[in-house]
Design a protein around this motif. Structure first.
Motif, mmCIF file in Angstrom:
data_model
loop_
_atom_site.group_PDB
_atom_site.id
_atom_site.type_symbol
_atom_site.label_atom_id
_atom_site.label_comp_id
_atom_site.label_asym_id
_atom_site.label_seq_id
_atom_site.Cartn_x
_atom_site.Cartn_y
_atom_site.Cartn_z
ATOM 1 N N GLY A 63 53.701 9.162 21.996
ATOM 2 C CA GLY A 63 53.084 8.812 20.715
ATOM 3 C C GLY A 63 52.187 7.587 20.744
ATOM 4 N N GLN A 121 46.721 20.812 22.186
ATOM 5 C CA GLN A 121 46.069 19.702 21.487
ATOM 6 C C GLN A 121 44.836 19.232 22.257
ATOM 7 O OE1 GLN A 121 48.619 16.280 20.882
ATOM 8 N NE2 GLN A 121 47.020 15.121 19.860
ATOM 9 N N VAL A 146 42.037 21.790 21.975
ATOM 10 C CA VAL A 146 41.341 21.733 20.679
ATOM 11 C C VAL A 146 40.347 20.574 20.672
ATOM 12 C CG1 VAL A 146 41.630 21.359 18.196
ATOM 13 C CG2 VAL A 146 43.225 22.843 19.419
ATOM 14 N N LEU A 147 40.790 19.415 21.168
ATOM 15 C CA LEU A 147 39.901 18.250 21.222
ATOM 16 C C LEU A 147 38.706 18.529 22.122
ATOM 17 C CD1 LEU A 147 42.390 15.230 21.427
ATOM 18 C CD2 LEU A 147 41.095 16.027 19.457
ATOM 19 N N MET A 177 50.348 -1.397 17.347
ATOM 20 C CA MET A 177 51.403 -1.812 16.425
ATOM 21 C C MET A 177 52.716 -2.157 17.143
ATOM 22 S SD MET A 177 50.834 0.780 13.234
ATOM 23 C CE MET A 177 50.490 2.245 14.161
ATOM 24 N N LYS A 194 45.112 2.711 18.014
ATOM 25 C CA LYS A 194 45.466 2.559 16.593
ATOM 26 C C LYS A 194 45.199 1.159 16.054
ATOM 27 C CE LYS A 194 49.284 5.603 17.634
ATOM 28 N NZ LYS A 194 50.728 5.794 17.514
ATOM 29 N N ASP A 238 43.589 0.003 13.780
ATOM 30 C CA ASP A 238 42.925 0.193 12.489
ATOM 31 C C ASP A 238 43.334 -0.906 11.529
ATOM 32 O OD1 ASP A 238 43.313 2.672 13.891
ATOM 33 O OD2 ASP A 238 42.330 3.623 12.201
ATOM 34 N N GLY A 239 42.536 -1.028 10.517
ATOM 35 C CA GLY A 239 42.855 -1.849 9.348
ATOM 36 C C GLY A 239 43.735 -3.045 9.603
ATOM 37 N N ASP A 240 44.988 -2.976 9.131
ATOM 38 C CA ASP A 240 45.816 -4.173 9.146
ATOM 39 C C ASP A 240 46.636 -4.333 10.424
ATOM 40 O OD1 ASP A 240 47.709 -2.264 8.919
ATOM 41 O OD2 ASP A 240 48.462 -2.871 6.972
ATOM 42 N N THR A 241 46.372 -3.513 11.426
ATOM 43 C CA THR A 241 47.095 -3.667 12.673
ATOM 44 C C THR A 241 46.784 -5.038 13.256
ATOM 45 O OG1 THR A 241 46.695 -1.348 13.006
ATOM 46 C CG2 THR A 241 47.627 -2.544 14.837
ATOM 47 N N GLU A 265 40.895 8.558 14.022
ATOM 48 C CA GLU A 265 41.015 9.826 14.719
ATOM 49 C C GLU A 265 39.674 10.490 14.993
ATOM 50 O OE1 GLU A 265 44.704 12.090 13.895
ATOM 51 O OE2 GLU A 265 44.832 10.744 12.188
ATOM 52 N N ASN A 305 34.245 3.922 9.713
ATOM 53 C CA ASN A 305 34.905 3.610 8.457
ATOM 54 C C ASN A 305 34.309 2.357 7.816
ATOM 55 O OD1 ASN A 305 36.947 2.274 6.740
ATOM 56 N ND2 ASN A 305 38.060 4.140 7.228
ATOM 57 N N ASP A 353 36.575 3.289 1.070
ATOM 58 C CA ASP A 353 36.463 4.038 2.301
ATOM 59 C C ASP A 353 35.384 5.066 2.122
ATOM 60 O OD1 ASP A 353 37.537 6.441 1.263
ATOM 61 O OD2 ASP A 353 39.513 5.536 1.427
ATOM 62 N N GLU A 401 35.269 8.049 1.591
ATOM 63 C CA GLU A 401 35.405 9.054 0.543
ATOM 64 C C GLU A 401 34.762 8.570 -0.761
ATOM 65 O OE1 GLU A 401 37.067 12.212 0.933
ATOM 66 O OE2 GLU A 401 36.663 11.580 2.987
ATOM 67 N N GLY A 404 52.041 9.391 15.659
ATOM 68 C CA GLY A 404 52.719 9.186 16.942
ATOM 69 C C GLY A 404 54.119 8.604 16.895
ATOM 70 N N ALA A 449 45.268 18.080 15.960
ATOM 71 C CA ALA A 449 45.070 19.243 16.802
ATOM 72 C C ALA A 449 46.421 19.769 17.294
ATOM 73 C CB ALA A 449 44.172 18.871 17.986
ATOM 74 N N ALA A 450 46.660 21.056 17.102
ATOM 75 C CA ALA A 450 47.835 21.755 17.625
ATOM 76 C C ALA A 450 49.178 21.332 17.025
ATOM 77 C CB ALA A 450 47.904 21.654 19.145
ATOM 78 N N LEU A 501 47.666 6.578 8.960
ATOM 79 C CA LEU A 501 47.812 5.139 8.936
ATOM 80 C C LEU A 501 47.872 4.765 7.467
ATOM 81 C CD1 LEU A 501 45.582 4.082 11.899
ATOM 82 C CD2 LEU A 501 48.051 4.003 11.733
ATOM 83 N N ASN A 527 46.981 2.473 5.722
ATOM 84 C CA ASN A 527 45.905 1.813 4.981
ATOM 85 C C ASN A 527 44.784 2.779 4.596
ATOM 86 O OD1 ASN A 527 45.113 2.219 7.558
ATOM 87 N ND2 ASN A 527 44.310 0.183 7.932
ATOM 88 N N ASN A 545 43.149 7.580 0.730
ATOM 89 C CA ASN A 545 43.094 8.993 0.332
ATOM 90 C C ASN A 545 44.216 9.812 0.940
ATOM 91 O OD1 ASN A 545 40.637 9.442 -1.339
ATOM 92 N ND2 ASN A 545 39.809 8.266 0.361
ATOM 93 N N THR A 595 57.763 -0.202 17.342
ATOM 94 C CA THR A 595 56.832 -0.833 16.402
ATOM 95 C C THR A 595 57.331 -2.218 16.014
ATOM 96 O OG1 THR A 595 56.258 1.325 15.519
ATOM 97 C CG2 THR A 595 55.624 -0.566 14.212
ATOM 98 N N ASN A 601 54.439 -4.629 11.930
ATOM 99 C CA ASN A 601 53.575 -3.746 11.143
ATOM 100 C C ASN A 601 54.395 -2.693 10.395
ATOM 101 O OD1 ASN A 601 51.583 -1.139 11.073
ATOM 102 N ND2 ASN A 601 50.486 -3.058 10.809
ATOM 103 N N LYS A 659 62.954 6.991 19.134
ATOM 104 C CA LYS A 659 62.701 6.435 20.466
ATOM 105 C C LYS A 659 63.608 5.249 20.807
ATOM 106 C CE LYS A 659 57.954 7.813 19.715
ATOM 107 N NZ LYS A 659 56.550 7.480 19.789
#
Lengths: 438, 331
Positions: A109, A145, A148-149, A222, A247, A249-252, A275, A343, A364, A366, B139, B170-171, B223, B225, B228, B259, B262, B283
């Motif tokens: 993960g 997966q 697909v990517l 994280m 990852k 992102d944002g507040d990480t 992503e 973003n 964002d 959107e 993840g 994906a998948a 995530l 943050n 939407n 983790t 966060n 985990k």
């Protein structure tokens, strides 16, 4: 507790503000705050301790010599130390094989497969044609997966659904790359715990079999205190060549980056966020340090803009702006260009001083949708000449875009304001404005 | 010089004896055991020997252990405060007792939020169908946790429906489908890139129509943050409630043990979007301790219910606070 690292440090510096000199007393308080900020950002306990001790030493040493404001001085010291800790200069990938092989490793993960896709896309956008090798034979649908990517970004994926031997798959993938003439092979592997001996032996075997040019450890930004243990264990087995921070992102807060770098002494080569397949950046220690300190990352922003902005289009727009002929269609184009850059919130976070202010703001990509829909519901004529929009036309546009006449009016009003602003800016001496800051 | 010499000799002699002792087989076993005990409690015990109260080096040690287990600064301070108060109140005699105090105080924090109507895999006294909505960032192991939940419920003879509302990654749908085959669960999907709320609704309808005992809805990792995506979770919940007003009975936030702080922000945002009432910590078979759940559980008043300790379908357990606290200190 929920504050980001930079916000906390800003707070820590505030206690220094207005005080003439750095003394033992005000340093102790600030250093405590910095240490706590680092811990809250998941910087490893021991590293945070060493770091703050060092900062304190530096600060007290400089006390006698300088009369700069303590806050400024501290910011500089912390920034310098952070940058150093994060690892001096930027380091790229060293690719020399034929084909060059990149092995991807990490915990479950952590984002290995997504990163593999992004890296492949990165090479593809530079005109190289990589091959992805699907060696995660354990997690259900992992191969799927990656396929697909691969399809999404138009990169070939080497996979053997029935084969449960990652060493074999990796070797065959490289042979396939030779046959097809792919200059780069990216080997995605299964997630594994660093204390799972059998799995660590397996990836070591993969390494021996394929002799990769680069071995990248993907670490979730994280991650907490354990980042150090994981990185150490992986490094002991694989002798990694670099780290990927995913990852982000944002507040990480990314304190893990600091810990890993200082423990395994391997460069962080990429940072990955979101992503979208384009969301991959080369790691810049100096920028990361100033980002942590809330000094913004204007260089990244400019580079992003350069990557994504169409020069010709930009020149055309500038001309139009100068003549004050900027219309709604241009506005729509611009929105779409900005969206290509990634973003909005991330982009704004890179602007110095803005970072903390937008933390709780709901912006964002959107949020542009409504505006786009309204403009797209107009005819070309209306877009170039918004004055045409009378009551009838407005209600048609509102209907077409699923909004209300008020929304349409609001947009038109904003657009008029924008035009006025451009007019005013054209009258100003731009050169003077840009130079006036320093 | 005589007297010092004598002392020195005695010391040498002693250390020799210790060396000899260590090489015997029994001693090896003993030192092996000692090594496992040379955990925090071992260290803490040493720190207080011969002292009449808890001193700062003891507390420093405690702080380091808690922080390096990702407990976080705020919660660490709270634990230390509670611990100190307890030591003041109940006089202790030996190091063992201090250890017990410490364990009890942390366990108490974790158990404070446990619901009196705890529903385990037997689903005794639970509504039927019992709806579980699983959420979390990317993840952390949502889909794997769902697979294991389905297995555990099936082992208790329950009829399970899995709803593949992660239509984004994906998948992801394929991954859940494989789990449904492994566990014999009914699988509801509309394929990739479909409306997750529609999938959730269909799974709920299927669960009701087919008289299932449990409905588990998978969602895409998001995530916290991304506004939407968070709103989308609210929508998923609302459509489930269209069919079963009191559902979902359980909204599980899955947290990865590795983790760090966060996770607080994750808990905050996900709670705001979907009223999380259960935590799953995954985990835990790795080197990370997941100490952040102590603070989260305390601050958000949400109990930890499930822990994941491996990738096999059997590797899910109901959380036991006392046991967890023990492992936290047995590094």
């Amino acid at each position: 507790m929920f504050d980001s690292l930079s916000k906390r440090l800003e707070g820590a510096f505030k206690t220094l503000k207005g005080q003439g000199r750095i003394s033992e007393i005000n340093v102790a308080e600030t250093v405590k705050e910095i240490r706590r900020a680092l811990l809250d950002a998941d910087v490893n306990y021991k590293i945070a301790k060493t770091f703050t001790d060092k900062v304190k030493e530096e600060a007290l040493g400089q006390n006698v010599l300088t009369s700069v404001s303590p806050g400024q001085l501290f910011t500089k010291i912390v920034n310098d130390e952070l940058t150093q800790l994060l690892g001096g200069e930027t380091e790229g990938l060293k690719l020399s094989g034929n084909p060059s092989v990149i092995l991807i490793a990490g915990l479950q993960g952590s984002g290995k497969t997504t990163f593999s896709g992004k890296l492949a896309n990165h090479f593809k956008s530079k005109g190289q044609k990589p091959l992805l090798a699907a060696c995660d034979v354990y997690r259900p649908a992992a191969i799927n997966q990656l396929q697909v990517l691969g399809e999404q970004i138009g990169v070939d994926v080497y996979a053997e659904i029935e084969n449960k031997n990652p060493v074999e798959i990796a070797k065959k993938a490289i042979a396939e790359a030779k046959r097809l003439g792919n200059p780069i092979v990216i080997v995605d592997t299964a997630g594994r715990l660093s204390i799972d001996q059998a799995m660590m032996d397996e990836i070591a075997a993969v390494k021996t079999a394929i002799q990769p040019n680069e071995i990248l450890l993907v670490v979730d930004a994280m991650t907490g205190q354990d980042a150090v243990t994981t990185a150490e264990n992986f490094n002991n087995v694989l002798d990694i060549t670099g780290v990927v921070l995913s990852k982000l992102d944002g507040d990480t807060r990314g304190g893990a980056a600091l810990s890993i770098k200082s423990v395994v002494q391997r460069p962080i080569k990429f940072v990955s966020h979101g992503e979208k397949m384009e969301a991959l950046d080369v790691f810049h220690p100096d920028r990361m340090a100033s980002r942590i300190l809330g000094m913004g990352d204007i260089v990244s922003l400019v580079e992003k803009a350069q990557d994504n902005f169409d020069e010709v289009e930009a020149a055309r727009l500038r001309k139009k702006m100068a003549k004050n002929k900027f219309d709604l269609d241009d506005f729509l184009n611009q929105l779409q260009q900005i969206k290509k850059m990634g973003n909005i919130k991330d982009l704004m976070g890179m602007i110095p001083g803005v970072g903390n202010k937008i933390k709780d703001l709901d912006v964002d990509n959107e949020s542009f949708k409504g505006i786009e829909a309204i403009i797209q519901s107009m005819t070309m004529q209306e877009r170039t000449n918004p004055e045409l929009l009378n009551g009838n036309r407005k209600s048609r546009v509102a209907k077409g875009s699923g909004s209300s006449v008020q929304d349409v009016n609001k947009l038109l009003k904003q657009f008029q304001d924008m035009r006025k602003m451009m007019k005013a800016m054209n009258k100003m001496n731009m050169g003077k404005m840009m130079g006036g800051n320093k | 010089m005589g007297i010092f010499d004598f002392l020195k000799k005695k010391k040498d002699h002693e250390s020799k004896a210790i060396q000899e002792k260590q090489s015997s087989p029994e001693a090896n076993l003993e030192s092996g055991l000692e090594k496992t005990k040379e955990s925090i409690f071992g260290k803490l015990g040493k720190a207080i020997i011969g002292k009449t109260n808890v001193d700062s080096s003891f507390l420093d040690e405690l702080e380091e252990i808690l922080i390096t287990s990702d407990v976080g600064v705020e919660t660490t301070i709270k634990i230390i405060d509670r611990f100190e108060a307890r030591v003041k109140r109940d006089k202790y005699l030996k190091a063992d007792e201090l250890n017990t105090f410490l364990k009890e105080e942390i366990t108490a924090i974790l158990d404070e939020n446990k619901s009196p109507h705890f529903i385990d895999f037997s689903l005794a006294g639970a509504a039927k169908p019992y709806v579980i909505l699983v959420v979390g960032v990317n993840g952390v192991g949502k889909t794997t946790t769902i697979g294991k939940l389905a297995y555990n419920f099936a082992q208790h003879g329950k009829k399970v429906v899995l709803g593949a509302a992660d239509t984004f990654r994906a998948a992801a749908v394929d991954q859940l489908e494989i789990w449904s085959q492994r566990t014999g669960a009914i699988f509801i999907s509309k394929g990739m890139n479909t409306d997750p709320a529609a999938v959730a609704y269909e799974a709920t309808v299927a669960g009701v129509d087919q008289e299932a005992d449990v409905i588990i809805i998978d969602t895409a990792g998001r995530l916290h943050n991304k506004v939407n995506l968070m709103n989308e979770l609210g929508k998923i919940k609302r459509v489930i409630q269209k069919k079963i007003p009191e559902a979902p009975q359980e909204v599980v936030l899955v947290l990865d043990a590795s983790t760090g702080q966060n996770a607080f922000e994750q808990a905050k945002q996900f709670t705001a979007a979907t009223e999380v009432n259960t935590l799953a910590l995954t985990k835990l078979d790795g080197t990370a301790k997941g100490g952040v759940v102590i603070g989260i559980s305390d601050q958000f008043k949400i109990p930890v219910k499930y822990i994941g300790v491996g990738e096999r379908k059997e590797d899910l357990q109901l959380f036991d606070a006392a046991q967890y606290v023990s492992t936290l200190f047995n590094a």
